[in-house]
Scaffold this active site. Structure first.
Site, PDB file in Angstrom:
ATOM      1  N   CYS A  39       0.851  -1.189   0.000  1.00 37.35           N
ATOM      2  CA  CYS A  39       0.000   0.000   0.000  1.00 37.35           C
ATOM      3  C   CYS A  39       0.891   1.245   0.000  1.00 37.35           C
ATOM      4  O   CYS A  39       2.028   1.197   0.466  1.00 37.35           O
ATOM      5  CB  CYS A  39      -0.871  -0.039   1.257  1.00 37.35           C
ATOM      6  N   GLY A  40       0.354   2.337  -0.478  1.00 37.35           N
ATOM      7  CA  GLY A  40       1.094   3.599  -0.409  1.00 37.35           C
ATOM      8  C   GLY A  40       1.424   4.004   1.018  1.00 37.35           C
ATOM      9  O   GLY A  40       2.375   4.750   1.266  1.00 37.35           O
TER      10      GLY A  40
END
Length: 181
Positions: A39-40
């Site tokens: 995920c970012g």
């Protein structure tokens, strides 16, 4: 477990799929976070570990972070529990507990996450978790006392967590004095 009244009444699964009784953490302040490896926001593992180490150095055995891997948001934690554990340790040096994969929303949501969302709904009363790395702060007596979105950096929560630890210590001193008198 609809009769649950505190965080410590639940037993989510650990990385091996065995029950992890949260009652073993009673008396500690907990930061519960739904995590993801792709995920970012994944670099927040570094911030979570820094926060954990910083508070541990000031207040040993008074606080822990609990990671709850979740693959519900964009399929961003597809690995096995073992792969997730290895990723967290190798890439971010994570030493706090990362439990087994869980669901935080929907029909198969973990009872613990259902309880936390009910105890502290999000913005506009929404009870769903919006994305990876949403954070719930649990007091030493097992109540939800804070909730933050994914965009909140873990390090920014240190002062709030330290205040919660101080409250718990002040409460314990009062209890000890009451027992002595």
């Amino acid at each position: 477990m609809s009769s649950a009244t505190t965080f410590f009444d639940f037993e989510p699964v650990d990385k091996k799929g065995d029950p992890f009784p949260l009652s073993s953490l009673k008396g500690k302040v907990i930061l519960a976070v739904n995590t993801a490896s792709k995920c970012g926001f994944t670099p927040q593992f570094k911030g979570l570990e820094s926060l954990y180490q910083s508070i541990q150095s000031k207040h040993p055995d008074s606080f822990t972070v609990l990671g709850f891997p979740c693959n519900q948001f964009g399929g961003q934690d597809p690995g096995s529990n073992d792969e997730i554990q290895s990723f967290c340790q190798v890439n971010y040096g994570v030493t706090f507990p990362v439990l087994g994969k869980t669901e935080v929303n929907g029909d198969n949501a973990s009872p613990l996450w259902e309880w936390m969302k009910t105890e502290m709904p999000g913005i506009m009363g929404l009870k769903r978790v919006k994305w990876n790395f949403e954070k719930f702060l649990i007091s030493a007596d097992g109540k939800v006392v804070g909730r933050w979105a994914s965009t909140t950096k873990p390090e920014s929560l240190e002062e709030t967590i330290l205040k919660e630890i101080e409250k718990a210590k002040a409460g314990n001193k009062g209890g000890e004095q009451a027992k002595l008198s």
